[in-house]
Motif scaffolding. Structure first.
Motif, short mmCIF file in Angstrom:
data_model
loop_
_atom_site.label_atom_id
_atom_site.label_comp_id
_atom_site.label_asym_id
_atom_site.label_seq_id
_atom_site.Cartn_x
_atom_site.Cartn_y
_atom_site.Cartn_z
N SER C 194 0.84 -1.20 0.00
CA SER C 194 0.00 0.00 0.00
C SER C 194 0.87 1.25 0.00
N LEU C 254 -4.40 -0.52 -4.77
CA LEU C 254 -4.38 -0.11 -3.38
C LEU C 254 -5.64 -0.60 -2.66
N GLN C 277 -6.51 5.54 4.20
CA GLN C 277 -5.25 5.33 3.50
C GLN C 277 -4.99 6.32 2.39
#
Lengths: 353, 293, 283
Positions: C194, C254, C277
């Motif tokens: 990520s 992602l 995120q």
């Protein structure tokens, strides 16, 4: 012979002195438990033995070798954690094999040994499962197998059963004890659960506020607690507040009842006496009274069934007295609110202060 | 109480034990030192010196120059407008997402997640394609008889810039506010209803107060985001538009107006404003966590 | 919250939002495949000419190469340097945790334009005159992406309770390096991926540092696009679409990685994960 020795261990967290001059000797093959409430320093002590906490002063000896400045991976310990700490990316077999691989054992021997020990803890059917596919109890079995497959000098267990359900906890407790006896592993076990400590240990070190307050066999700790803290922390205890009325004979008055307690001779003023629930006898009707007992009468408040044991709570003046009896016929027929008599054996009285 | 010497001894012991750990940190420490700490110090140092010694002349110049004050004002207004609108749309979108079916929600969240990284030069170009003087939408509305550019609209002005800033604020706002909506549990609605609260009372007493820290925190992030933005305005107006980031860049990389001291002072001012908003976000974040626990 | 579809309100809001976000991209796409498109609402003819031109233009190709190189190097070196740093402060040097956290937050208050002012003064001359080179981009990109990397890695370490796992490994005879490589790294891999994807997307879209620190001396795709957009709209639209596709791929990967990661605290809504995120700053 001494197998693990702690000599004047000290640990500070900032200004906080969390482990104070702890000294202890553990014999080869012995099962010793560090018992105490949370924050008493028992886990910190264990972690200093393991090498996860810097020892501020003092020494840890394992098999006669001073390991105080030896890194954790070269101390020859095995450790089991409360959270199992299985490596999530490895199967049960690989988890158990990890420590052997670190010993540079060849792959075949590693697999063989890992397989064998997993069978020993009853997990041969799930050796290829990943940790998240296992139940909590199974995970802790893998962790146990992983720790002992290397045949460590000393096995350290940090609250290994706290995260498990009651039933599994007892099964696993028996498994741990079983393996420990069979393999004669020197074991140091940390728990806050006094029942667990009493049932599994050869000796118990009770800790409070960074200090070992009593060290002895389970029965010794239970029957002859060294101080009021141990008395109340280990097992259930009735507290009977009273007043010494005759210093020379040890006569005391408790809730309007007078009794002579030899242990009180020479004391004066207020005292608190303690007695374990199972030492008290409940008398129904006008049964014959035993000797060497102080007889009280009170009002029955509640009856609680624990299974094989029945706990009866009796009101004695302002305070409550708990009485444990075997669940035999008739016990449950007593009525709340009725007047009852009970006898407290004087020799079983503990003087708390 | 441990004595001073024993504390020292303990620290030495730790140092010896962790010597390899400290060495492992070294590569990172060097990069952080060279490209984060030293530039910051250099910036602050440069801003408060002139000639040989300490001086606040650079700050004085900025604070008394109509030109620089206007760029600061333009930056603040542009950021404020795009952040307020961005948060508003973000709240509506997060609410709508929360009320939507799973598939629609997932698809929309995915799309928004892509858009959040679509910004800067490519975004400026995309807006010229639709709203430039011969852009697709400009042409479309001119077919309807409205000539945007005759009405005073231009993508290269404040209005156009606001529209583009709004574009990159919306996805960010939605992504930041959405979890807060998710945090409002169904059980709370039921418990409130059980206690006699209708939907209006629920939102008045429970829903909005729960969301408030997330909304304010998001607003402060958007402010910081817009205040520091450079690429969009640069690409759209070839660096001419009078906002603070473009002024700063002119002062440090322009040949005519090269003045590193002034650039540093302007950068420090911009940085302090950003710190202010980021601190606000930290406060709101801790409050949000507090209500969630 | 009630998940029932209620009324048209939400649908209208989402449609409008999707239009606002989607139309510029869609129009750019139309422009990139348009042959003639001067005064009509839709193009008069369609062609792939601009894409062919893009991938045969040596200038653009070189820029794509440079962009990939510097973004890829940022991901690689960033992970290589920040992962051990985050791990060591988490596991062994808690005293430095505060300083580390400060360093990881500071870049948020230092947008490119501010950072560049300090960097130009430091590296234009002096003992290390690397302004205008690949290297200053690489190291400054790492600082720009430090917050994402550090947060992603630290969150992963906490999620797997790395502290106890490492202790378990050490109790089993592993030294620190072995514990890190054999136990920690494999278990935080999703977090590393990520962090890498987000860093890649952010680096690819970086403009201000590139423009101010190296300008014409290291032309990345963003710089080429900025030059081209005032000259050749069609070529620019093809570059924008290429960039959009790259960003979209990174974002999709992602989300894919985020959803595949089992969380300790039970199920987490994918949106919540995305939100926590993907707070990548716009430019």
């Amino acid at each position: 012979m001494e197998h693990v020795g702690l000599h004047n261990l000290n640990k500070f967290y900032g200004q906080n002195h969390v482990v104070k001059n702890v000294s202890l000797e553990v014999q080869k093959g012995e099962f010793l438990t560090l018992l105490g409430p949370s924050g008493c320093g028992k886990s910190t002590t264990l972690r200093m033995i393991a090498g996860f906490e810097v020892i501020d002063s003092g020494q840890v000896l394992i098999h006669g070798r001073d390991v105080s400045n030896v890194p954790a991976n070269r101390r020859g310990i095995g450790m089991v954690f409360q959270s199992y700490a299985l490596f999530p990316n490895m199967t049960a077999l690989d988890n158990v094999g990890f420590g052997l691989k670190m010993q540079k054992l060849d792959a075949r021997t590693t697999r063989g040994k890992a397989r064998k020990i997993l069978a020993e803890v009853g997990l041969e059917s799930v050796i290829d499962h990943l940790p998240h596919q296992l139940s909590g109890g199974q995970q802790q079995r893998v962790a146990l197998a992983r720790a002992i497959v290397r045949e460590p000098e000393v096995l350290l267990l940090d609250e290994p059963l706290s995260a498990l359900d009651a039933k599994i906890r007892i099964q696993l407790r028996e498994l741990i004890k079983d393996l420990q006896i069979r393999r004669q592993i020197t074991t140091i076990y940390v728990t806050h659960d006094q029942e667990e400590a009493l049932s599994i240990s050869d000796r118990i070190a009770v800790m409070n506020q960074g200090v070992i307050v009593q060290l002895g066999a389970p029965n010794e700790i239970y029957a002859r607690p060294a101080d009021p803290f141990v008395a109340t922390f280990v097992g259930t205890l009735n507290k009977l507040p009273g007043q010494v009325v005759d210093t020379t004979t040890g006569m005391a008055e408790i809730a309007g009842h007078r009794m002579t307690v030899p242990a009180l001779i020479g004391r004066a003023g207020r005292v608190t006496l303690g007695v374990r629930p199972e030492k008290i006898r409940l008398y129904a009707g006008d049964a014959n009274l035993g000797t060497g007992e102080a007889i009280f009468s009170g009002v029955l408040k509640t009856i609680a069934l624990f299974g094989s044991v029945v706990r009866i709570t009796v009101l004695l003046g302002e305070s409550e007295v708990k009485i444990d009896m075997l669940n035999k016929e008739g016990v449950l027929e007593a009525r709340a609110g009725s007047e009852v008599r009970f006898g407290v054996p004087v020799e079983n009285l503990l003087i708390l202060n | 109480m441990p004595s001073r010497s024993s504390v020292l001894a303990r620290n030495l012991k730790l140092l010896r034990k962790e010597i390899w750990s400290i060495l492992g940190l070294l590569p990172f420490a060097l990069i952080a030192l060279g490209f984060e700490i030293l530039p910051t110090l250099r910036l602050v140092g440069g801003s408060i010196s002139a000639g040989d010694g300490f001086s606040l002349a650079n700050y004085q110049t900025i604070m008394t120059s109509k030109f620089y004050l206007t760029s600061l004002k333009n930056s603040l207004i542009l950021s404020l407008v795009s952040s307020v609108l961005g948060v508003t749309v973000g709240i509506l979108a997060a609410y709508a997402l929360n009320r939507s079916r799973q598939q629609l929600r997932d698809a929309m969240m995915t799309f928004i997640s892509i858009c959040v990284n679509f910004a800067g030069v490519p975004l400026a170009f995309a807006f010229i394609v639709i709203l430039g003087s011969s852009g697709a939408i400009t042409l479309l509305v001119s077919k309807l008889g409205i000539n945007l550019y005759d009405q005073g609209f231009s993508i290269y002005t404040w209005t156009g810039l606001s529209l583009i800033y709004l574009y990159f604020q919306i996805p960010l706002a939605t992504l930041l506010i959405y979890p807060a909506f998710y945090g409002i549990r169904k059980e709370w609605v039921e418990a409130a209803a059980n206690l006699g609260a209708g939907p209006v009372q629920f939102w008045r007493y429970i829903g909005l107060p729960t969301l408030a820290p997330a909304i304010l925190g998001t607003f402060s992030i958007l402010m910081a985001n817009a205040l520091g933005a450079y690429a969009t305005a640069y690409a759209l107006t070839t660096g001419i538009y009078n906002i603070l980031p473009l002024r700063i860049s002119r002062l440090i990389s322009g040949e005519v107006s090269y003045d590193p001291g002034l650039a540093s002072a302007a950068a420090v001012i911009l940085g302090l404003i950003m710190v202010l908003f980021l601190a606000l976000n930290q406060v709101m974040l801790s409050r949000f966590r507090g209500t969630k626990a | 919250m009630n998940k029932k579809v209620s009324g048209r309100g939400p649908a209208i809001i989402l449609t409008l939002a999707a239009l606002y976000l989607g139309v510029p991209i869609l129009a750019t796409f139309m422009f990139s495949v348009a042959g003639r498109w001067d005064s009509t609402v839709l193009p008069e003819s369609y062609t792939f000419h601009w894409y062919v031109r893009m991938i045969t233009d040596p200038l653009v190709l070189a820029a794509i190469g440079r962009s990939f190189l510097v973004s890829g190097a940022t991901v690689a070196l960033g992970l290589l340097v920040i992962t051990p740093a985050a791990f060591i402060t988490y596991q062994y040097l808690p005293a430095l945790r505060g300083a580390m956290r400060f360093l990881a937050v500071l870049p948020f208050a230092l947008p490119g334009v501010i950072l560049a002012v300090g960097l130009i003064q430091l590296y234009s001359s002096g003992p290390l005159p690397i302004a205008g080179t690949f290297w200053i981009l690489l190291f400054s990109y790492i600082i720009v992406c430090l917050p994402y990397m550090f947060n992603s890695i630290t969150n992963s370490l906490q999620a797997i309770d790395a502290r106890t796992l490492v202790e378990a490994a050490e109790s089993l005879g592993a030294n620190r390096t072995a514990a890190f490589i054999k136990v920690v790294v494999p278990n935080i891999k999703p977090g590393l991926i990520s962090a890498g994807l987000l860093t890649f997307a952010v680096s690819l879209g970086e403009f201000v540092l590139t423009n101010m620190l190296v300008g014409g001396r290291y032309q990345t795709l963003q710089l080429v696009l900025e030059k081209a957009m005032h000259v050749d709209g069609h070529l620019s639209s093809a570059i924008v679409m290429l960039y959009f596709v790259l960003v979209a791929i990174s974002s999709l990967l992602l989300i894919f990685v985020a959803q595949g990661t089992p969380r300790r605290s039970g199920k987490v809504d994918p949106g919540t994960q995305a939100g926590s995120q993907m707070t990548g700053y716009a430019q």
